[in-house]
Design an enzyme around this catalytic site. Sequence first.
Site, PDB file in Angstrom:
ATOM      1  N   GLU A  38      54.347 -43.966 -36.837  1.00 17.11           N
ATOM      2  CA  GLU A  38      55.071 -43.728 -38.081  1.00 17.11           C
ATOM      3  C   GLU A  38      54.199 -42.892 -38.992  1.00 17.11           C
ATOM      4  OE1 GLU A  38      55.731 -47.845 -39.142  1.00 17.11           O
ATOM      5  OE2 GLU A  38      54.003 -47.895 -40.466  1.00 17.11           O
ATOM      6  N   HIS A  88      55.269 -50.610 -45.181  1.00 14.45           N
ATOM      7  CA  HIS A  88      53.912 -50.831 -44.679  1.00 14.45           C
ATOM      8  C   HIS A  88      52.901 -50.176 -45.619  1.00 14.45           C
ATOM      9  CE1 HIS A  88      55.583 -51.127 -40.308  1.00 14.45           C
ATOM     10  NE2 HIS A  88      55.712 -52.266 -40.963  1.00 14.45           N
TER      11      HIS A  88
END
Lengths: 291, 377
Positions: free
Chosen positions: A210, A248
């Site tokens: 990611e 995150h």
Amino acid sequence: MAIFVDKDTRVVVQGITGRDGAFHSHDMLAYGTKVVAGCTPGRGGQKFEDKVPIFDTVREAVVQEGANTSVIFVPPFGAAGAIMEAADAGCKLVVCITEGVPTVDMVKVMPYLKERGVRLIGPNCPGLLAPGIAKLGILPASIVKEGPVGLVSRSGTLTYEVVFQLTAAGLGQTTCLGIGGDPVIGTNFLDAIEAFNADPATEAFVMIGEIGGDAEEKAAAYIKAHVKKPVVAFIAGQTAPPGKRMGHAGAIVSGGSGTAAEKTKALNDAGIPVAERPMDIVPHLQRIWKR
Amino acid sequence: MNIHEYQAKEIFARHGLPVPPGAVATTVGEAVALAGKFGLPVMVKSQVLTGGRGKAGGIKFCKTIDDVKENAAKILGMDIKGHTVRKVLITGAMDIASEYYLGMLIDRTSQRVLLMCSAEGGVEIEQVAVEKPEAILKHVIDPRYGLLDHEALELGLKMCPGEIKKARQLAAAMQKLYVAFLASDASLAEINPFIFTPDGVGHAIDAKVNLDDNAMYRHEDYEAMRDLDAEDPSERAAREANLSFVKLEGNVGCLVNGAGLAMATMDLVKYYGGKPANFLDIGGSSNPEKVVNALSIILKDKAVKVILFNIFGGITRCDDVANGIIKATEMMTIDVPIVVRLTGTNEAEGRALLSKTKLHPAETMDEAVQKAIALAG
């Protein structure tokens, strides 16, 4: 075969009496994982589900029950301390599920683990599941299947999505590993890829990255130089606006770097196909993997 | 969390860094009074959470009280890259003999705090990194020992060769910056520039600090430092509800568990020609109340034409999510269609709960996304 775990993995769950710790310890036991002890200070002498002894300290769990691995579900303020306690007590593998651990704490933890030769997975991760061997963490057992594919991911639920599709296509897994979405983590893509590359049971693997950082780029360079097994990648966050933390702590495009486009290019340059959609991962794998 | 220069300077001052005296004004009158207090000349500095303040005319040198009046009036209320200036920092102006850059951040590769410093201070460090990378000195700090005296001094002497007095001041500033970084749970701390006045005395005349959101719980004073005016109202509501949310410009409201899956869902909406209205991670251990909060926040945005739930259960149990959706639809009027995709832990229980409702079910992520885009029109 699997990476990082085997039939001798004996687990102590730190935070076994909490809501999540209890829920997932139940599932780990149901999967056949050797959960030999729990640890919750103040609850020593009690038993989890009438069978697993609970101790006040990890050291007691190691000495009395032979625990060699810890899975941590304690709240963020106690997580760094719990990791170091497990390492000091002699656990060689520590899986920290806890989300929200201050980064400065992890910076202090890392040399402590290195000095003791301990592998950490996480924090802020779903752990790992080696089908037929052990489940350390929260990956749902219902979606996995024994087989030759390795999977490593910075995400949790996106990992489940991809495992689900692999299993549906008949592609079982050696190990499904979630390394976590924080900036400072114990086991990174490179460690996982080295392990998958060395594991004879793993014939091909999938890497789910990611935005943020450059771990995917480093992994791409390593794969290009050292890996002959087929690899397919996916990168989440093509539509993420710069400068915003996407859930995150580590998923942020900062100063124009860490974008999905950069990572995709690095992977493509290393000859690794990058799936546009999660559902394209399996077809890519079937295309490049001559079984 | 990003904080203002004046707040970063308060942190630095607490740790003994040489920060020039200053205070914040919200009106021209206050600015004039503060200029009187600190003595002319002063700097009037806009306090906004973005870079490029100087270029935008948001930082001015003022020799006279009339200058202060004129510039404070101009800067207060000014728009800098979409941020309205509501506060100005009034601080003593100094003669600059030389400028340095001192900065620290969490380095993911070494998993330690990385110190960067340069004699090319006063300009954007990103620009120096591109044009003259050799001018940036880097040092990875071992968390077991901290920034040792000799390490700091060696770096100071590299920036100020042959000038031991200045090198010592730079070394002390770097050591104090490291202590401040750890104590405040920063993810970034910069002094740019650290200057020497012609008499050879060092001052930290600008400051930038980003704080680690994960560490908020152990700093009681941080919540008060948050600039609520600089925050999008829906992002604020999400934060107060403990949801991870980022506002975007589309019409497909996304409600997903897990950050990676949430990003992948947004990407998939775009792939199929739609536009995501937001990033929203309802997180692990989801309870029904969280879902209610999440729906309220997304539905405040009138551009949202459809709600897309994409739930893959691990820690989050699908029956919790189903309960939340049902409870929310009972508690509020929802006049947009809702597409729900539930898979994973307790999915059978979750689907059974939803089967009695008017929601649009979907089996896969792709099906759910395509349905949502079609319903958004």
